[in-house]
Write an enzyme that holds these catalytic residues in place. Structure first.
Site, PDB file in Angstrom:
ATOM      1  CG  HIS A 159     -14.239   9.275  -2.788  1.00 10.02           C
ATOM      2  ND1 HIS A 159     -15.394   9.125  -2.063  1.00 10.02           N
ATOM      3  CD2 HIS A 159     -13.867  10.575  -2.641  1.00 10.02           C
ATOM      4  CE1 HIS A 159     -15.722  10.284  -1.510  1.00 10.02           C
ATOM      5  NE2 HIS A 159     -14.807  11.181  -1.836  1.00 10.02           N
ATOM      6  CB  SER A 286       0.387 -19.110  -6.019  1.00  5.24           C
ATOM      7  OG  SER A 286      -0.501 -20.114  -6.455  1.00  5.24           O
ATOM      8  CE  LYS A 292      -0.934 -13.917  -7.469  1.00  2.63           C
ATOM      9  NZ  LYS A 292      -2.228 -14.452  -7.044  1.00  2.63           N
ATOM     10  CD  GLU A 299      -2.837 -10.973   0.773  1.00  9.15           C
ATOM     11  OE1 GLU A 299      -3.899 -11.204   0.186  1.00  9.15           O
ATOM     12  OE2 GLU A 299      -1.804 -11.652   0.584  1.00  9.15           O
TER      13      GLU A 299
END
Ligand code: ARG
Length: 466
Positions: A159, A286, A292, A299
């Protein structure tokens, strides 16, 4: 664009298709990637036709040589594909006949319907062989990362809540197991891809004495004993694409597994977890935020799994309810199949490379795994050793955890007195369960994240993948 395609429309047709119809029906823009397999299939077919007297020996030789020369030209970028010739088959046949008049006999006993089934099966065999190698390499990358960080313990999650401590290697080996099943499915699918459909004609075979087994053997359609494998029903052979569906299924399930691995990498590389650091070459910045560093490879690996599932559904929907036998709908099988192969192979390769350029923050993992509450179940197990039924033990340890929380103490800092306040079953030895190293050493069953067992599994995989 030329107005008619000389191979399929000669004779019966008064005029060629209009420009828009030709553009709508052409497939050469995407099926030209089958050129090599189509040529090799044609060479085998021509050689067989030479054997049964359709070509003279000299003609067969000339045709084979011309086909090889076309291959050289395509390889060298000297070949011009013509969309008005519809597909890869007619482009190559038209060129052959231009170079060698005897080429006009090549299509004897053959239809584009069995020809395309042949080409796709040959192409897919090669893709499977390559993907299988790439999967082994990815498994190795996981094993290497596990071995290089053999002592690293981190929390295992359910979980997405910290649950029980495990070795990082154990977590990584879970993916090795998943990928192994994908590899098995892939190799199993191979045996159904590796069936030669040539000789099925348009749907009803041929009146000529074609030697199907010779062609199959020449093209490597053989079983483990080296016997040629040929399709047993001409109508099935030209119209079914279950071999392609199967591959797309294997690719989508593999994609799902890779998406889960990618998700772990994404979570672990976040500041919140900080368990790993992906090398700069496998992250991106970024355009706005200078600080970043994003895990874009992971991804995209996660995202591409959606495409793989989509391609599978496209193919299934394409085949559903098609009347026997060949229907032009089947031309739509190629792009999803090609895309699945390209997508899944790139995802495997990039995941592999990313893992080989990832380092583990052992200290952060250790700190996360150090919370003694992760060993609450071990404390319940200790009570079981004192003959307390597990349900009762579970309840008592729940009370102990609540007590520690109310006293704002880590679980292993409770005194024996405090423990015995909850239950007289507790003795001093109970507190020994909080030794993390011991806790992992005690897990000896096969498949558990025990110290000895994980070492054994790492050795087993390293040997198997060597
Ligand atoms: N380009 C076609 C395909 O990919 C080849 C078979 C065409 N056959 C036909 N009868 N039109 O399906």
């Amino acid at each position: 664009m030329k107005q008619s395609s000389p191979v399929s429309r000669s004779g019966r047709f008064g005029s060629g298709p209009g420009r828009d119809a030709a553009q709508f029906t052409e497939s050469v823009s995407f099926d030209k990637r089958l050129w090599r397999h189509d040529l090799v299939g044609s060479i085998a077919h021509a050689t067989m036709l030479g054997g049964i007297g359709v070509f003279t020996k000299a003609e067969a030789r000339r045709v084979v040589r011309a086909l090889e020369a076309i291959g050289d030209d395509i390889e060298a970028g000297r070949f011009e594909w013509d969309e008005s010739l519809e597909d890869v088959h007619m482009n190559l046949e038209a060129e052959l006949t231009r170079r060698e008049p005897a080429g006009a006999k090549l299509h004897t006993g053959r239809s584009r319907n069995d020809q395309i089934a042949l080409g796709m099966r040959m192409w897919l065999r090669d893709e499977i062989v390559e993907l299988e190698q790439e999967l082994r390499s990815l498994q190795q990358a996981l094993v290497v990362l596990g071995q290089a960080n053999g002592d690293v313990i981190l929390p295992g999650y359910t979980h997405l809540q910290r649950a029980q401590p495990v070795y990082l290697a154990h977590h990584l080996l879970a993916y090795v197991e998943m990928i192994e099943r994908d590899r098995e499915r892939l190799l199993d699918a191979f045996s159904r891809v590796n069936v030669c459909p040539l000789g099925s004609g348009a749907l009803a075979g041929s009146t000529l004495p074609l030697d199907r087994k010779q062609v199959a053997a020449t093209l490597g359609f053989e079983d483990r004993q080296g016997r040629p494998v040929i399709s047993q029903n001409s109508m099935d052979a030209v119209s079914d694409r279950d071999f392609a569906v199967e591959f797309c299924f294997v690719a989508s399930l593999l994609g799902v597994h890779l998406s889960r691995l990618a998700e772990d990498v994404i979570l672990w590389s976040s500041s919140e977890f900080d368990f790993i650091r992906i090398a700069d070459a496998y992250t991106t910045g970024s355009s706005l935020m200078p600080q970043k560093k994003n895990p874009d490879i992971a991804e995209l690996a996660r995202g591409k799994s959606g495409r793989l599932a989509g391609n599978l559904v496209s193919l299934l929907t394409l085949l559903k309810g098609l009347p026997m036998t060949y229907n032009r709908d089947l031309q739509e099988d190629k792009e999803p199949l090609f895309d699945s192969a390209d997508t899944v192979r790139a995802t495997v390769r990039l995941t592999d490379a990313m893992l080989r350029h990832t380092r583990v923050n052992a200290d952060v993992c250790a700190a996360a795994a150090a919370d003694p509450v992760l060993l609450a179940t071990d404390l319940a197990d200790w009570l079981v050793g004192q003959k307390v039924p597990f349900r009762e033990a579970h309840h008592l340890v729940g009370e102990v955890v609540a007590l520690a929380e109310s006293l704002a103490k880590p679980l292993d800092q409770l005194t024996l007195k405090e423990l015995r306040g909850v239950s007289r079953k507790f003795k001093a030895a109970a507190l020994e369960v909080f030794d993390l190293k011991q806790a992992l050493a005690k897990r000896t069953a096969t498949g558990s994240p025990g110290t000895g067992e994980v070492k054994k599994q790492l050795r087993r995989w390293a040997k198997r993948l060597a």
